[in-house]
Design a protein around this motif. Structure first.
Motif: not given
Ligand code: C2E
Ligand code: MG
Ligand code: MG
Ligand code: MG
Length: 288
Positions: A208-211, A217-220, A239-253
């Motif tokens: 359900d990221l990024p909405k 909060a949990i992912a961050t 599964e979506t670019q929006a999820q990937a974008d959020f996780l990239r900004v949050a610092g995921c490796d």
């Protein structure tokens, strides 16, 4: 139909099926036979570096090539196997198959990326598990550095045998990842006692990221916690670019999910590894 069931990992717990314990025993019997008849195979799902998009790892996922039903996913197989000692035998086969495959890839002249193998708590509680790993690595002449094991949080509970085995495994040179992080009995104090290298953010927090503000909060928080402890973070089920974008900004490796690649047969995984540039600094199986 098998495909749809596989997506719903709770399919087995629907009342109609739990009431029928005979059905469950039948399934266990069927799995035993399938193991004998060599109907199991492994598929491999790619993991990529968030920084530069290069292939950094593969996760081995169990599949059953059913003569009638076609390909059956691990979500349907593992819960049945875990309800009995069969998981120890099946898990042994999975590790052996992973090493056999690594040997084939090495012989094919590629430098394989880190191969992650899922391991059940029950296997980790088995006194012979470490010996099986040791013997299998020696048999196939596969360096431990090519392998990673994924365990769930239930292993973090104070279970002395599990902890001891994990330490031995780490000393042997395998990497360790905590799978489905945040979904189990979170026993954060045990995190520091364990020789871990990766935390995997579970798909349930990604979907359900990024909405969804709570999931965001949990992912961050998981990323911050992991980084503070010098761990690398892998997000699964993207599964979506929006999820990937959020996780990239949050610092995921590392990224893993259908957006980047579905679990695939060994030959296709080999193609992916071949496509890597030879001078690519990420084309080594080292941790990172
Ligand atoms: P897991 O280790 O958390 O693996 C991720 C699961 O999510 C896999 O299902 C994978 O196919 C699926 N998946 C990956 N990306 C996506 C995505 O973008 N969207 C969706 N909807 N799903 C995605 P699979 O292969 O059915 O495996 C289910 C679980 O069974 C695994 O969860 C793991 O806990 C267990 N498992 C799989 N193979 C083995 C094995 O060899 N041994 C043991 N002990 N457990 C295994
Ligand atoms: Mg896993
Ligand atoms: Mg997982
Ligand atoms: Mg998961």
């Amino acid at each position: 139909a098998a495909k749809n069931l596989g997506r719903n990992r709770f399919a087995l717990y629907q009342p109609a099926m739990t009431i029928d314990t005979r059905n469950f025993l039948d399934l266990e019997q069927a799995l035993r036979k399938a193991l004998k008849k060599e109907e199991f195979i492994l598929h491999y799902q790619p993991q990529y570096s968030v920084d530069d998009g290069h292939l950094t790892g593969l996760e081995a996922l169990l599949r059953w090539q059913h003569p009638v039903r076609g390909l059956i996913s691990a979500a349907e197989i593992i819960p049945i196997a875990e309800s009995s000692k069969l998981i120890v035998e099946l898990g042994g086969w999975v590790f052996e198959q992973a090493c056999r495959q690594l040997r084939l890839w090495l012989d094919a002249g590629v430098d394989p990326v880190r191969l992650a193998v899922n391991v059940s708590v029950r296997q980790l509680q088995d006194l012979h598990f470490v010996n099986v790993i040791e013997r299998t690595l020696t048999h196939f002449q596969v360096p431990a550095q090519h392998l990673e094991i994924e365990v769930t949080e239930s292993c973090l509970q104070d279970n002395e045998i599990c902890l001891k085995n994990l330490r031995k495994i780490e000393q042997m040179g395998l990497a360790i990842a905590i799978d489905d992080f945040g979904t189990g009995f979170s026993c954060l104090s045990s995190l520091k006692k364990l020789p871990i290298h990766y935390l995997k953010i579970d798909r349930s927090f990604v979907i359900d990221l990024p909405k969804d503000e709570n999931d965001a909060a949990i992912a961050t928080a998981i990323i911050a916690l992991g980084h503070q402890m010098n761990l690398k973070i892998i997000a699964e089920g993207i599964e979506t670019q929006a999820q990937a974008d959020f996780l990239r900004v949050a610092g995921c490796d590392h990224f893993q999910g259908y957006l980047f690649g579905r679990p695939m047969p060994a030959t296709e995984a080999l193609q992916l590894m071949r496509k890597r540039q030879p001078d690519d600094p990420n084309s080594h199986s080292g941790r990172g």
